[in-house]
Each structure stands twice: as structure tokens, then as C-alpha cells.
Design a protein around this motif. Structure first.
Motif, PDB file in Angstrom:
ATOM      1  N   PRO A   1       0.829  -1.214   0.000  1.00 18.26           N
ATOM      2  CA  PRO A   1       0.000   0.000   0.000  1.00 18.26           C
ATOM      3  C   PRO A   1       0.858   1.255   0.000  1.00 18.26           C
ATOM      4  N   ASP A   2       0.262   2.321  -0.410  1.00 20.01           N
ATOM      5  CA  ASP A   2       1.004   3.547  -0.666  1.00 20.01           C
ATOM      6  C   ASP A   2       1.767   4.045   0.541  1.00 20.01           C
ATOM      7  N   ASN A   3       1.135   3.896   1.704  1.00 17.96           N
ATOM      8  CA  ASN A   3       1.789   4.519   2.851  1.00 17.96           C
ATOM      9  C   ASN A   3       3.149   3.895   3.158  1.00 17.96           C
ATOM     10  N   ILE A   4       3.234   2.572   2.975  1.00 13.46           N
ATOM     11  CA  ILE A   4       4.528   1.936   3.265  1.00 13.46           C
ATOM     12  C   ILE A   4       5.579   2.380   2.263  1.00 13.46           C
ATOM     13  N   LEU A   5       5.146   2.499   1.014  1.00 14.19           N
ATOM     14  CA  LEU A   5       6.113   2.923  -0.001  1.00 14.19           C
ATOM     15  C   LEU A   5       6.609   4.314   0.315  1.00 14.19           C
ATOM     16  N   GLU A   6       5.696   5.155   0.769  1.00 16.37           N
ATOM     17  CA  GLU A   6       6.129   6.499   1.101  1.00 16.37           C
ATOM     18  C   GLU A   6       7.140   6.463   2.215  1.00 16.37           C
ATOM     19  N   LYS A   7       6.825   5.624   3.197  1.00 10.54           N
ATOM     20  CA  LYS A   7       7.767   5.517   4.309  1.00 10.54           C
ATOM     21  C   LYS A   7       9.146   5.101   3.830  1.00 10.54           C
ATOM     22  N   LEU A   8       9.137   4.133   2.892  1.00 10.98           N
ATOM     23  CA  LEU A   8      10.420   3.645   2.378  1.00 10.98           C
ATOM     24  C   LEU A   8      11.205   4.769   1.751  1.00 10.98           C
ATOM     25  N   THR A   9      10.523   5.521   0.884  1.00 10.71           N
ATOM     26  CA  THR A   9      11.276   6.546   0.168  1.00 10.71           C
ATOM     27  C   THR A   9      11.733   7.630   1.112  1.00 10.71           C
ATOM     28  N   THR A  10      10.903   7.977   2.103  1.00 12.86           N
ATOM     29  CA  THR A  10      11.347   9.027   3.025  1.00 12.86           C
ATOM     30  C   THR A  10      12.503   8.530   3.875  1.00 12.86           C
ATOM     31  N   ALA A  11      12.436   7.298   4.295  1.00 15.71           N
ATOM     32  CA  ALA A  11      13.547   6.769   5.096  1.00 15.71           C
ATOM     33  C   ALA A  11      14.831   6.819   4.304  1.00 15.71           C
TER      34      ALA A  11
END
Lengths: 656, 258
Positions: free
Chosen positions: B115-125
């Protein structure tokens, strides 16, 4: 002693994996050995060459290089392109760092011990800085620049050279600028690095010369060939008082049958290991100061841990392999006979179960409960518990799911005598107690390690009445826990040699401990002190032949009806110690077979002593007392192992 | 000069022109001029043959029909066009099919992805990682590679990049599958190289049986080889023999019962 029927088992198809790399650490006198299945074992050479630690293997890890860095840190590099650091305290992999250069073929540590060099497939040599936590990439060298920078580094690289596809298996760089290379044509060549020319060429074998190791003083080095021969080269002066020296091939050793793929040079010994799975340590006579039994050849072939567990009630044996477990039921016989007879089997041994593990990791340890209804085994990341049901002659298996995560990476698993409790020693130093219910389990308690230490518990022993649990680590003494009250009862004083076997006697609750220097102690748990017998034998000392045995004692068991007997075994003998008989001193014959019956009673009484040793069954992997009159001995003849190894080099002998 | 009758039948008209009377050459030439002037395409050759056969039947009295050629040519052209049309239609149909399938796959992928939120987390990390490690070269290498990955990938969602840690959660690690395949293939190649150089052709290897039997051969009392019997020899023959024996026994039983 009594008469026993012995189940002589030879169907354990145990084949160890070949040795790939060997690295010697001078400060701690330890040897790291990595095998082809990815296992890394640490041998303590000063503790009678005992294997004290090991890291279980992994299918994807093809280690090609192993080295020690400053501060007892062990690094390995493999064909999967990763540099792995091993945590020697917690017995797990600290981290695996990808070197981004493709498969790693060689690795070396700088003399100060703070830099790590890695030679990769793409031709580059990468330099890493060793920081207290991790390693950090520093520089990348191209092929040309490499030689300019580093001296006194041993680099093993594969380079395809010229027409007849001669592969250089090893290279060593000496501080005076000489480069020694060994190749697959059987040559050892000396090159001068300043001029880039060949100085000397020794043709020493018809097959590949596969490994090279230089000593610290750089006056001798050792090479290993594919035929199994190990050659020792030394820097010798040309005439007796000239200062000019040259390299001379001094000693050949033929201790291996297959390729010698790894050699190491310690200050006093030559160490070699290869495809024939033996680890051979040959002390050099001119370097050894005291010429006693310590200077003899040591050949380590059989494992120093137990790979077999036994269910006494149902006569089942569980064999542990790298990726699967086998469950066998022993055969039975109704015949009787005299001493030395072979009785015919009325029912053959039965292969009941072949349990394969999922995933690429090796099995670390396994156990079967005494009643035969539970099987447990552990890999680095998971723990498996199975329930077995027996209906008539059939057996059905049921897995207990949702094992808790803290149970994984267990070093030792043990079931209680009544099979209601499971004890797991994890590599983090904690001990878990699980109560087993029908088809499920309940976590009872965890004994945490003492604060500040992460001491991995290697061996466990449970008393038959279920009250006491003994656990040994690698450096602290043996801890004894009270299971009823769930607390630490006492600690046996630490001894400077590691424990190789532990057991608690029934009724008397005496803890018998065997150490790697062949000392055996008996400690009374209720009294919290060593027993009288133990003190007597420590005062007198063991027989010198007993202390000179090569292989460690791996299992201790007791006779249910005879509390004075202790049964123990190592790879080449099994012994029943009768505590009621007098102890032998150095003058008596240790290995005395049964005297002929027509000898008078007096002579028999004079020569009888407490250690009844039998060497009939060897090499022994496991020996245990099934019931009062039956023993089981699992043997593994060396020829059977050799028959399953990869093909050796052809040797032409005259007349064949 | 011999007057030769214009021979009809199998000989093509061009040959006829050569053999024909020199007097009537011009006429014939004029007649066949039309024929000769045609480009020597397959389409033109056909009606000529048809002409021949007709000429065969009617023998020498009828002139070949000139009109058939033009119509035949038109027919041929029509056929060609039809074939081209059908090929084009097939192609478009295939294209449609492929497009539909691609869309279906994209749909499925979208459903399968995190889901989108995890991907966002990945990229921000990853961004924070990159900011922190600006000093170290190794991380810089990683950063470069990650940036390349970013530019190279089609969509942010299609490929997930390798990260060292995801904020607080260390429970999973995102890997790029292409890297793993590449690494595996290199490892396989390296292993194959070692295996080949040690046990491949050109190495002087022998079987373990022969190796162990060497000692037995040199003893004063010669013993047999370590593994004397090869039980794996002729397994197919043995199996066939067993089967035959079973069938023969059954047959024997049947005949003996009768």
C-alpha cells in the motif's frame, strides 16, 4: 560389569562437508575452519583442539576466504559477494555487507589489523576500514595499482593465465618483495616484484597446488596439493655459515587422500584441511619445545558434538543431517548367545521418517523425547516442534505451529524424562522452559543470562526426576537450576577447559562433567560440592593414557540399577567407570581386556580397576544404554565416508 | 528458307518468337510485343501459361486472349491486396490482445503492491539515510546507485529499492529482484568455474572406488576392489527381465489351469 546385547548401528549415513578455508589466530591460538556447506567452526587449539563454537551453514553462502582481524573479529567473504562478520559471543552473524563487486575470491587483513582488503570478481580490490561496529568502505583499487600499495599481505586469487588455462590458486607476498604463486600445473614459482621476473620455479606435483600459507616470521611456508600432499618450504642458508638464503622444499606430509584446499601456518604447527573433511594439525618438531604427546599429529575427523538422540522407550534413533532428519527404529532379536556372538535379527531396523527442513539453512540441533512422541529441531531463524502418533506400525506426524520467536537459533534442545517439558538453550544466553501439552505448548519460564554477559549455553542436562537442569556455557562454570522453584541453585566452579559432555545421575543427582582435556568431575547437586570419588581421582590424577586420548567425550549415561557405574564414550572407545573399584595409577595397564577365566581370582582382583574400556566398536558416533541389558552403538566407518566424497586425483602405482 | 509452322503448345511465346518465321516476325513481335513488354512478374507469368494451355486445346487456330491478361493482373492485384489486408487485420487484433493483457497485468500488479503509505515511508527513510551519510563514500556509492535506480525505473511503484533500514521497523527488508537475479547468476558462474577447474575435463580424476582399491591390488594376497559389484549396471535390462518373467509366469499359470 554385566552382559549386554549391543545394537550395532551402521546405517547413519553421516558425511561431513569438506573444508574450504582455514584461518589461524595467533593471539588466542584459535583456528577458524569454514566448510563447503557454509558452516564455520572455531577450534580452540590450546584446549586440546576442541571445537568450541560453530556457526551453522547456509546454502547460499559459498565461503572462499576467511580471516581474523584485530580484536578477535572473524570475517569471511564468499561467492555471493558478501562480507560477513561473525559474532563470537552471541554465536550468530553480526551483519553481512555486500561488497558490490561480484563474487569475492580473496580476503586479507593488513598487519595492523584495522583494514580489510577484498578481491572481487570484477578485478577490483576494495579496501574497507574496520570500525568497532562495522566495516566501512574506503577505497577501490584497480588491478594495476594493487601491487604498489601492499606488502606482507597474503592474497589468494584466481587468475586465468595464458594458453593452457593454468589457474593460479594462491599468491603470497613477502615483505622483501618476493611473490610466491602456486598454480594448477603443480608449480610453486617465486617472482621478484620489483622487476616482475620469475626467479625460481619448483615443480612439486603432478596435480594442482591449491593453497599456500606463510608463517609470521616469513621463513617458512606451506603448500597443499590436490593429491593430498602438504609440502613445507623453508628459508635455509646455502652453506652453514653463509648469510645467503634460499627456499628449499624440506618436508612432504601425506595425511590427506583428497585435495588439500586450505592450509595455515601457526608458529609451531602446519594446519591443513581439504575435501576429505579431515582437519590435520601437524606440529613441527623443531618448533616444539617440549617433546611430549602434545607434539603428535592431530587429525580431527568426527564431530565434537552429538548428532544423534535416542528414545529409550521405543528404541528409536534420530539422526541429524545438515538439511534433514531421519528417524529409525532399531531391529530386534530373540536369540541369545555368548560373549562375542553376532545374533541374527528377527526384525530389521526400520526407516520410519525422513523429515526435510524448509529453507536454505542448516539444522543446528535436534532432539527426540524419551517417549518418542515429540521431535524438535532448530535452524537459525526458526524452531520446529512435531508431535508423533504411533498406531500399530504406522507413524503420523503433526506439526505444532506458531512457535514463539525467541526459540529460534537454539544451540541445544532437551526433553525432560517424562516428556512433559522442553528445554531450549538459545544462542543469546537464555534458557527457555516450555511445557508440552497434547498438541500444543505453554511457555513456562526463561532463565536470563547473568547481566553483562552474553554467554551462549552449549550443553544441557536434565536429572531423571525432573528437578535439576544443568547448563554449561563456554567460559563460565556449569550452572545448575532448580526447576521446581525456577531459580538458580548453584554454579560449579569454572574450569579453564570447555565442557564436552554433561549428565545427571538418577537418584544420587550427581552431575558428571567431562572436559576437553579428558578430565571428568563429579559434583553432587544437593550437597553443592564435589563428591568424594571425584576428589580422590583428582588427587591421584587420571592415567596418562586416558589423558592422551585424542577425541573428546561426547556422551555420558548411567545404568538405572547400578549407581556406581558411569558409561561414557568418545570416538574410539567406550568406557564404564565403576566407582567401587580401585583407581588405576600410571603403572597399571589401562586397557585390560577381560582376563581368561582360568586365571586365579587373586590376579583378576589385582588387575581390575575402575576403568573398563572397550575398543570393539569404533569409530563411535553415539553410544547409550537402552535398558538394563541393551546397549546401542552407532558406528561410522571411515571408508563409508570416503566412499561418498568427490573424486580424488588419479595416482599411478606400479603394478596396478 | 524453311517455312516453319508456328509451333504452339508448351513452348513459351518468347521462344516462339525466336523460332518463328522471320517474315512474320514483326507481326508476331507486334502481337507478342504486348506480352514481352510486360514486367516479368509472377502475376504476369500466370496468364501466359493459361494462354498456353488454351492454345493447346485449340491448337494453332485461335489467338491467345489478350484481355485475360489485364483481368488476370487485376485479379492478382486484388488478391495481393486482400492478403495484405488480412495480415494487417491480424496484426491489429494481436496488438489489441497484447494491450488488454498488459493492462490486466498492471492491474494485478497494482493490487499486489504494498500500500502507498509503506512505499512512502520507504522513500522518506531513504532520503533521511542519504542526508545522514553524506560524508561516507560507501553510502555515497549506494546513494548514487539509488539515484540511478530512481531515474531508470519506469514507475516508482514498479520496482522497490534496497534500503538498509526502514525507520523503526527492522522486521523486513525491501530488495530489488533484478539485483538478486544478477547476483545469483554471478555466484552460479563463479561456482561453475571452480567446479570446472577442479573436476572438469582435463583434470586427472579417478573414481573413489578405484582409489580405495589401489591398496587392495598391491597386497601380497590380492583382494577384490572396494566396491566389486556395480549394482547400477544394466538396470533397464534387469527391469525388463523382471517384467517379462512376471508375465510369463502369469501366462504359464493360465495355460496350466486350462
Amino acid at each position: 560389569m554385566g552382559e549386554f546385547k549391543v545394537h550395532r548401528v551402521r546405517f547413519f549415513n553421516y558425511v561431513p562437508s569438506g573444508i574450504r578455508c582455514v584461518a589461524y589466530n595467533n593471539q588466542s591460538n584459535r583456528l577458524a575452519v569454514s566448510r563447503t556447506d557454509g558452516t564455520v567452526e572455531i577450534y580452540n587449539l590450546s584446549a586440546n583442539y576442541f571445537q568450541e563454537k560453530f556457526f551453522p551453514g547456509h546454502e547460499s553462502r559459498a565461503t572462499e576466504a576467511l580471516c581474523w582481524a584485530k580484536g578477535q573479529r572473524l570475517f569471511s567473504g564468499g561467492l555471493n559477494g558478501e562480507i560477513i562478520e561473525y559474532d563470537l559471543q552471541a554465536l550468530n552473524i553480526k551483519y553481512a555487507m555486500d561488497a558490490f563487486g561480484g563474487p569475492i575470491w580473496s580476503m586479507a587483513v593488513s598487519p595492523c589489523g584495522s583494514q580489510l582488503l577484498v578481491g572481487c570478481e570484477d578485478g577490483s580490490v576494495k579496501l574497507f576500514q574496520i570500525t568497532p561496529d562495522k566495516i566501512q568502505f574506503e577505497r577501490n583499487f584497480d588491478r594495476q595499482k594493487r601491487s604498489a600499495v601492499h606488502k606482507m599481505l597474503v592474497d589468494r586469487q584466481y587468475m586465468g593465465v595464458s594458453k593452457r588455462k593454468c589457474i593460479i590458486w594462491g599468491v603470497a607476498f613477502l615483505s622483501d618483495g618476493t611473490v610466491i604463486s602456486v598454480d594448477s600445473a603443480g608449480k610453486v614459482q617465486f617472482w621478484d616484484s620489483a622487476t616482475g621476473t620469475l626467479v625460481k620455479n619448483h615443480l612439486i606435483a603432478n596435480a594442482d597446488v591449491q593453497s599456500i600459507a606463510v608463517s609470521d616470521q616469513e621463513d617458512s611456508f606451506v603448500v597443499g596439493t590436490a593429491e593430498g600432499t602438504v609440502f613445507h618450504f623453508q628459508l635455509v642458508s646455502v652453506t652453514s655459515n653463509s648469510s645467503e638464503k634460499q627456499w628449499v622444499r624440506t618436508k612432504p606430509f601425506q595425511h590427506h587422500t583428497h585435495d588439500v584446499r586450505a592450509v595455515a601456518h601457526s608458529p609451531t604447527a602446519l594446519i591443513s584441511g581439504g575435501t576429505d573433511t579431515h582437519l590435520v594439525i601437524r606440529p613441527l618438531m623443531e618448533k616444539v619445545e617440549v617433546k611430549n604427546y602434545d607434539a603428535a599429529l592431530r587429525k580431527i575427523t568426527f564431530p565434537h558434538r552429538r548428532l544423534i538422540s535416542c528414545s529409550k522407550k521405543r528404541h528409536l534413533l534420530l539422526f541429524q543431517f545438515a538439511h534433514h532428519l531421519e528417524l529409525w527404529r532399531l531391529g530386534s532379536t530373540v536369540a541369545t548367545g555368548k560373549n562375542g556372538d553376532t545374533l541374527p535379527l528377527s526384525k530389521d531396523a526400520d526407516h520410519l521418517l525422513h523429515l526435510k527442513t524448509k529453507g536454505p539453512e542448516n539444522i543446528i540441533c535436534s532432539c527426540i523425547s524419551p517417549c518418542g512422541s515429540w521431535i524438535a529441531y532448530s535452524t537459525t531463524s526458526r524452531f520446529f516442534l512435531y508431535r508423533l502418533n504411533y498406531e500399530h506400525d504406522n507413524i503420523s506426524l503433526q506439526r505444532v505451529s506458531k512457535m514463539p520467536a525467541f526459540l529460534r537459533s537454539a544451540l541445544q534442545i532437551l526433553f525432560s524424562e517424562d516428556s512433559t517439558k522442553l528445554f531450549v538453550a538459545s544462542n543469546q544466553g537464555s534458557l527457555h522452559i516450555i511445557r508440552l501439552l497434547e498438541g500444543s505448548f505453554k511457555h513456562l519460564h526463561t532463565f536470563q543470562p547473568q547481566s553483562g554477559t552474553v554467554e551462549s549455553m552449549c550443553l544441557l542436562a536434565i536429572s531423571p526426576d525432573g528437578n535439576w537442569l544443568a547448563a554449561s556455557g563456554t567460559s563460565a562454570g556449569v550452572h545448575v537450576y532448580n526447576i521446581k522453584h525456577l531459580k538458580l541453585h548453584c554454579t560449579v566452579p569454572a574450569y579453564n577447559f570447555p565442557v564436552t559432555a554433561l549428565a545427571i545421575a538418577p537418584n544420587t543427582n550427581n552431575l558428571v562433567i567431562a572436559h576437553s582435556d579428558q578430565q571428568v568431575f563429579e559434583y553432587s547437586i544437593p550437597d553443592k560440592q564435589y563428591t568424594e570419588w571425584s576428589r580422590t581421582i583428582q588427587k591421584q590424577g587420571f592415567h596418562y593414557l586416558w589423558l592422551q586420548r585424542d577425541t573428546p567425550i561426547t556422551h555420558i549415561s548411567f545404568h538405572p540399577k547400578r549407581p556406581m557405574h558411569i558409561l561414557l564414550h568418545d570416538a574410539y572407545m567406550f568406557c564404564i567407570i565403576d566407582k567401587s573399584l580401585p583407581l588405576p595409577n600410571d603403572k597399571t595397564l589401562l586397557y585390560n581386556p577381560l582376563p581368561p577365566t582360568n586365571e586365579s581370582d587373586v590376579i583378576r582382583r589385582r588387575t581390575a580397576h575402575a576403568f573398563k574400556i572397550s575398543k570393539i566398536y569404533k569409530p563411535l558416533l553415539f553410544m547409550d544404554l537402552l535398558d538394563e541389558r541393551t546397549l546401542v552403538a552407532v558406528e561410522r566407518p571411515l571408508d563409508d565416508i570416503i566412499a561418498q566424497l568427490p573424486p580424488p586425483i588419479k595416482k599411478k602405482k606400479f603394478g596396478t | 528458307m524453311v517455312q516453319l509452322r508456328p509451333r504452339a503448345s508448351r513452348v513459351p511465346p518468347s521462344a516462339m518468337v525466336d523460332e518463328g518465321q522471320p517474315a512474320s516476325e514483326e507481326e508476331e513481335e507486334a502481337e507478342h510485343g504486348l506480352l514481352l513488354g510486360q514486367p516479368s512478374s509472377g502475376a504476369a507469368a500466370e496468364p501466359l501459361e493459361e494462354d498456353d494451355e488454351e492454345g493447346d486445346d485449340e491448337f494453332d487456330d485461335e489467338a491467345p486472349e489478350e484481355l485475360t491478361f489485364a483481368s488476370a493482373q487485376a485479379e492478382a492485384r486484388e488478391e495481393e491486396r486482400r492478403v495484405r489486408e488480412s495480415v494487417r487485420r491480424d496484426k491489429t487484433l494481436l496488438k489489441e490482445k497484447r494491450k488488454r493483457r498488459e493492462e490486466l497485468f498492471i492491474e494485478q500488479k497494482k493490487r499486489k503492491l504494498l500500500p502507498d503509505n509503506i512505499l512512502e515511508k520507504l522513500t522518506t527513510a531513504e532520503q533521511t539515510n542519504i542526508k545522514k551519510s553524506s560524508g561516507k563514500l560507501k553510502e555515497a556509492n549506494l546513494q548514487k546507485e539509488n539515484e540511478d535506480c530512481d531515474k531508470g525505473s519506469d514507475s516508482k511503484k514498479a520496482k522497490v529499492q534496497k534500503v538498509q533500514s526502514v525507520g523503526q521497523n527492522k522486521s523486513y527488508l525491501a530488495l530489488r529482484l533484478k539485483d538478486q537475479d544478477l547476483r545469483d547468476s554471478r555466484q552460479q558462474a563463479a561456482k561453475a568455474f571452480v567446479q570446472n577447474s577442479l573436476y572438469g575435463p582435463g583434470t586427472n580424476r579417478t573414481t573413489v572406488n578405484k582409489f580405495l582399491s589401489l591398496e587392495n591390488k598391491r597386497l601380497p594376497v590380492k583382494k577384490a576392489a572396494a566396491q566389486f559389484l556395480n549394482n547400477a549396471w544394466g538396470t533397464q535390462k534387469k527391469q525388463n527381465a523382471k517384467r517379462f518373467k512376471r508375465r510369463w509366469m502369469v501366462r504359464k499359470m493360465k495355460t496350466s489351469k486350462k
